[in-house]
Design an enzyme around this catalytic site. Structure first.
Site, mmCIF file in Angstrom:
data_model
loop_
_atom_site.group_PDB
_atom_site.id
_atom_site.type_symbol
_atom_site.label_atom_id
_atom_site.label_comp_id
_atom_site.label_asym_id
_atom_site.label_seq_id
_atom_site.Cartn_x
_atom_site.Cartn_y
_atom_site.Cartn_z
ATOM 1 N N LYS A 173 0.844 -1.211 0.000
ATOM 2 C CA LYS A 173 0.000 0.000 0.000
ATOM 3 C C LYS A 173 0.868 1.245 0.000
ATOM 4 O O LYS A 173 2.028 1.231 0.440
ATOM 5 C CB LYS A 173 -0.934 0.045 1.212
ATOM 6 C CG LYS A 173 -0.268 0.054 2.601
ATOM 7 C CD LYS A 173 0.206 1.405 3.088
ATOM 8 C CE LYS A 173 1.026 1.328 4.373
ATOM 9 N NZ LYS A 173 1.827 2.490 4.677
ATOM 10 N N PRO A 196 9.302 -4.096 -0.002
ATOM 11 C CA PRO A 196 10.474 -3.856 0.847
ATOM 12 C C PRO A 196 10.136 -3.989 2.332
ATOM 13 O O PRO A 196 9.063 -3.566 2.764
ATOM 14 C CB PRO A 196 10.882 -2.415 0.514
ATOM 15 C CG PRO A 196 9.647 -1.781 -0.046
ATOM 16 C CD PRO A 196 8.878 -2.877 -0.717
ATOM 17 N N ASP A 224 -2.588 -2.012 9.726
ATOM 18 C CA ASP A 224 -2.635 -2.027 8.261
ATOM 19 C C ASP A 224 -3.148 -3.347 7.694
ATOM 20 O O ASP A 224 -3.323 -3.465 6.476
ATOM 21 C CB ASP A 224 -1.214 -1.828 7.701
ATOM 22 C CG ASP A 224 -0.809 -0.366 7.636
ATOM 23 O OD1 ASP A 224 -1.677 0.508 7.756
ATOM 24 O OD2 ASP A 224 0.392 -0.114 7.435
ATOM 25 N N ALA A 256 10.131 -3.236 6.233
ATOM 26 C CA ALA A 256 10.173 -2.000 7.026
ATOM 27 C C ALA A 256 10.276 -0.785 6.110
ATOM 28 O O ALA A 256 11.003 0.169 6.386
ATOM 29 C CB ALA A 256 11.326 -2.035 8.035
ATOM 30 N N GLY A 257 9.521 -0.828 5.004
ATOM 31 C CA GLY A 257 9.608 0.211 3.983
ATOM 32 C C GLY A 257 8.445 1.178 3.982
ATOM 33 O O GLY A 257 8.367 2.047 3.118
ATOM 34 N N GLY A 258 7.506 1.044 4.923
ATOM 35 C CA GLY A 258 6.345 1.932 4.920
ATOM 36 C C GLY A 258 5.314 1.514 3.883
ATOM 37 O O GLY A 258 4.415 2.281 3.526
ATOM 38 N N ALA A 284 3.763 -1.663 4.195
ATOM 39 C CA ALA A 284 2.912 -2.659 4.868
ATOM 40 C C ALA A 284 3.134 -4.089 4.387
ATOM 41 O O ALA A 284 2.192 -4.871 4.277
ATOM 42 C CB ALA A 284 1.436 -2.275 4.750
ATOM 43 N N GLY A 285 4.396 -4.453 4.137
ATOM 44 C CA GLY A 285 4.704 -5.802 3.657
ATOM 45 C C GLY A 285 4.368 -6.883 4.674
ATOM 46 O O GLY A 285 3.805 -7.923 4.317
HETATM 47 C C1 LIG Z 1 2.313 4.120 9.455
HETATM 48 C C2 LIG Z 1 1.379 3.162 8.767
HETATM 49 C C3 LIG Z 1 0.449 3.959 7.843
HETATM 50 O O1 LIG Z 1 -0.383 3.130 7.077
HETATM 51 O O2 LIG Z 1 1.989 2.179 7.951
HETATM 52 P P1 LIG Z 1 3.545 1.728 7.733
HETATM 53 O O3 LIG Z 1 4.287 2.905 7.293
HETATM 54 O O4 LIG Z 1 4.047 1.173 9.030
HETATM 55 O O5 LIG Z 1 3.501 0.679 6.667
HETATM 56 C C4 LIG Z 1 0.499 2.410 9.802
HETATM 57 O O6 LIG Z 1 -0.227 3.298 10.590
HETATM 58 C C5 LIG Z 1 1.272 1.488 10.697
HETATM 59 O O7 LIG Z 1 0.553 0.308 10.782
HETATM 60 P P2 LIG Z 1 1.248 -1.063 11.257
HETATM 61 O O8 LIG Z 1 2.617 -1.186 10.623
HETATM 62 O O9 LIG Z 1 0.250 -2.149 11.042
HETATM 63 O O10 LIG Z 1 1.494 -0.738 12.737
HETATM 64 P P3 LIG Z 1 1.054 -1.524 14.088
HETATM 65 O O11 LIG Z 1 1.723 -2.838 14.086
HETATM 66 O O12 LIG Z 1 -0.417 -1.470 14.259
HETATM 67 O O13 LIG Z 1 1.745 -0.576 15.170
HETATM 68 C C6 LIG Z 1 3.132 -0.501 15.316
HETATM 69 C C7 LIG Z 1 3.452 0.705 16.159
HETATM 70 O O14 LIG Z 1 3.303 1.909 15.362
HETATM 71 C C8 LIG Z 1 2.741 2.955 16.148
HETATM 72 N N1 LIG Z 1 1.411 3.309 15.621
HETATM 73 C C9 LIG Z 1 0.803 2.542 14.672
HETATM 74 C C10 LIG Z 1 -0.437 2.891 14.167
HETATM 75 C C11 LIG Z 1 -1.070 4.054 14.712
HETATM 76 N N2 LIG Z 1 -2.283 4.434 14.289
HETATM 77 N N3 LIG Z 1 -0.461 4.793 15.664
HETATM 78 C C12 LIG Z 1 0.785 4.448 16.112
HETATM 79 O O15 LIG Z 1 1.338 5.142 16.969
HETATM 80 C C13 LIG Z 1 2.641 2.415 17.578
HETATM 81 O O16 LIG Z 1 3.864 2.751 18.210
HETATM 82 C C14 LIG Z 1 2.555 0.903 17.353
HETATM 83 O O17 LIG Z 1 3.007 0.161 18.463
HETATM 84 N N1 LIG Z 2 6.086 -11.204 7.112
HETATM 85 C C1 LIG Z 2 6.873 -10.152 7.425
HETATM 86 N N2 LIG Z 2 7.446 -9.436 6.453
HETATM 87 C C2 LIG Z 2 8.205 -8.357 6.772
HETATM 88 N N3 LIG Z 2 8.485 -7.966 8.021
HETATM 89 C C3 LIG Z 2 7.940 -8.644 9.032
HETATM 90 C C4 LIG Z 2 7.119 -9.769 8.764
HETATM 91 N N4 LIG Z 2 6.698 -10.239 9.942
HETATM 92 C C5 LIG Z 2 7.251 -9.462 10.887
HETATM 93 N N5 LIG Z 2 8.007 -8.498 10.354
HETATM 94 C C6 LIG Z 2 8.697 -7.436 11.133
HETATM 95 O O1 LIG Z 2 7.919 -6.242 10.973
HETATM 96 C C7 LIG Z 2 8.742 -5.101 10.734
HETATM 97 C C8 LIG Z 2 7.974 -4.115 9.830
HETATM 98 O O2 LIG Z 2 7.866 -4.688 8.586
HETATM 99 P P1 LIG Z 2 6.953 -4.177 7.361
HETATM 100 O O3 LIG Z 2 5.554 -4.560 7.577
HETATM 101 O O4 LIG Z 2 7.623 -4.684 6.126
HETATM 102 O O5 LIG Z 2 7.162 -2.618 7.408
HETATM 103 P P2 LIG Z 2 6.245 -1.326 7.538
HETATM 104 O O6 LIG Z 2 5.550 -1.409 8.889
HETATM 105 O O7 LIG Z 2 7.229 -0.203 7.449
HETATM 106 O O8 LIG Z 2 5.296 -1.316 6.410
HETATM 107 C C9 LIG Z 2 10.022 -5.682 10.105
HETATM 108 O O9 LIG Z 2 11.131 -4.929 10.456
HETATM 109 C C10 LIG Z 2 10.081 -7.106 10.631
HETATM 110 O O10 LIG Z 2 10.937 -7.196 11.744
#
Ligand SMILES: C[C@@](CO)(OP(=O)(O)O)[C@H](O)COP(=O)(O)OP(=O)(O)OC[C@H]1O[C@@H](n2ccc(N)nc2=O)[C@H](O)[C@@H]1O
Ligand SMILES: Nc1ncnc2c1ncn2[C@@H]1O[C@H](COP(=O)(O)OP(=O)(O)O)[C@@H](O)[C@H]1O
Length: 322
Positions: free
Chosen positions: A16, A105, A147, A107-109, A111-112
């Site tokens: 996403k 990717p 996510d 931990a790429g933002g 949502a892998g």
């Molecule tokens: C920032 C976003 C934007 O879509 O995506 P990514 O960049 O990670 O992919 C999401 O909110 C990430 O969602 P996700 O990666 O599922 O995070 P979660 O496992 O629910 O939360 C991980 C940590 O991120 C912080 N977190 C997450 C979601 C939220 N609304 N507020 C937060 O403060 C909290 O510290 C939480 O403990």
């Molecule tokens: N199936 C998986 N794929 C990727 N990372 C994972 C998975 N399961 C757990 N993780 C952990 O979740 C962290 C966040 O990964 P990811 O979802 O790829 O990133 P983001 O939250 O930035 O979208 C990674 O650093 C990894 O340690």
């Protein structure tokens, strides 16, 4: 007695990008209130689940060495949650082998990990022949991560709460994107923490309402949408990874309409006027030396789906074990 082993099931699941990500204040539960517009992109992971007496998880592709293969893997956590919801006797250690082929990717933002969890839910529902709706799966998904529900549905959607409460958004036409992967990932909680720190110092300004983004999506005009891309986490990601400024500039200099950090970063997403321009921007960006890898993608695409287009397992007839 003969036991029929069901054939493995493979699910394709999208990454996403957040077209709009407004972060509210920190809640008592440690999460931030969000208003976000997600779009699912044609950059995907594939997750295969198979019944086995030797449970385990394997990872291939993007970031394979950095992804946990134990109980911390989100796909594995999804398997346990679903097994427990279904009342299976193997809920502590489901008798499945999970293979992740990652294009998203780590931990790429993008949502892998959430995508893999959603794919595991869909794949295992099919493998275990569970009578379960996508809405029931979405409730389990929300417990696994903010996510995860979006990765189940895909398309374009407005997310509220901590991002897990979804309503679909009409997006006319297809949008064309270029994605710049960075050398290393960024931790989502650290990026949220950095935003709290910056805000305590009185900066940066918050992005506005999501309504104009929803209107631009309905119009299908990438130029209109480009003007409106906004992400409150971008300043925090750039503060932790200052080199992203250069990447964002390089994408626009290469001909993209606009660029933004995807979610918590560090992947940068560039919106382009059409498919041909996206290929040109990708080529120029790869030569600019500002990122590790460049990919072209389009969106919206559907959420987690069994490969083959329906929920019927696609592989050879069942093997029969004595
Ligand atoms: C920032 C976003 C934007 O879509 O995506 P990514 O960049 O990670 O992919 C999401 O909110 C990430 O969602 P996700 O990666 O599922 O995070 P979660 O496992 O629910 O939360 C991980 C940590 O991120 C912080 N977190 C997450 C979601 C939220 N609304 N507020 C937060 O403060 C909290 O510290 C939480 O403990
Ligand atoms: N199936 C998986 N794929 C990727 N990372 C994972 C998975 N399961 C757990 N993780 C952990 O979740 C962290 C966040 O990964 P990811 O979802 O790829 O990133 P983001 O939250 O930035 O979208 C990674 O650093 C990894 O340690």
């Amino acid at each position: 007695m003969l036991a029929v082993v069901p054939p493995p099931v493979t699910v394709r699941v999208p990454a996403k990008v957040n077209l709009h990500l407004a972060v509210g204040d920190l809640r008592a539960d440690g999460f931030h209130e969000l208003v976000t517009v997600f779009q699912a992109l044609s950059l995907t992971d594939e997750v295969t689940v198979a019944a086995t007496d030797e449970p385990g998880l394997e990872v291939y592709g993007e970031g394979e060495r950095t992804v946990p293969t134990d109980g911390a893997n989100l796909a594995w956590r999804a398997a346990r949650e679903l097994a427990s919801y279904a009342g299976r006797p193997d809920a502590d250690e489901p008798k499945v082998r999970i293979v992740l082929r990652k294009g998203i990717p780590v931990a790429g933002g993008m949502a892998g990990g959430s995508a893999d969890a959603a794919a595991a839910l869909v794949g295992l529902s099919s493998l275990w022949k569970l009578d379960i709706t996508r809405d029931e799966l979405a409730t389990i998904a929300g417990r696994l991560g903010s996510d995860v529900p979006f990765a189940l549905y895909g398309g374009t959607a407005l997310g509220t709460g901590r991002g897990e409460q979804l309503v679909p958004v009409l997006a006319r036409h297809t949008f064309h994107w270029v994605l710049a992967f960075d050398e290393e990932g960024l931790s989502t909680p650290k990026v949220f923490g950095e935003l709290d720190r910056l805000r305590a110092d009185g900066k940066p300004p918050r992005i506005g309402s999501h309504t104009p983004v929803v209107e631009a999506l309905a119009s299908g005009d990438p130029r209109q949408l480009a003007l409106l891309l906004g992400n409150d986490l971008q300043a925090a990601a750039v503060s932790l990874r200052p080199g992203l400024r250069r990447t964002l500039r390089a994408g626009v200099n290469a001909g993209a309409l606009a660029g933004c950090v995807s979610g918590s970063g560090p992947t940068c997403a560039f919106l382009c006027s059409d498919a041909e321009t996206a290929v040109e921007v990708a080529a120029e960006l790869s030569g600019a030396g500002v990122c590790r890898t460049v990919r072209v993608a389009h969106g919206p695409v559907p959420g987690a789906r069994v490969v083959g287009g329906d929920d019927a397992p696609r592989n050879a007839p069942p093997r029969v074990h004595a």
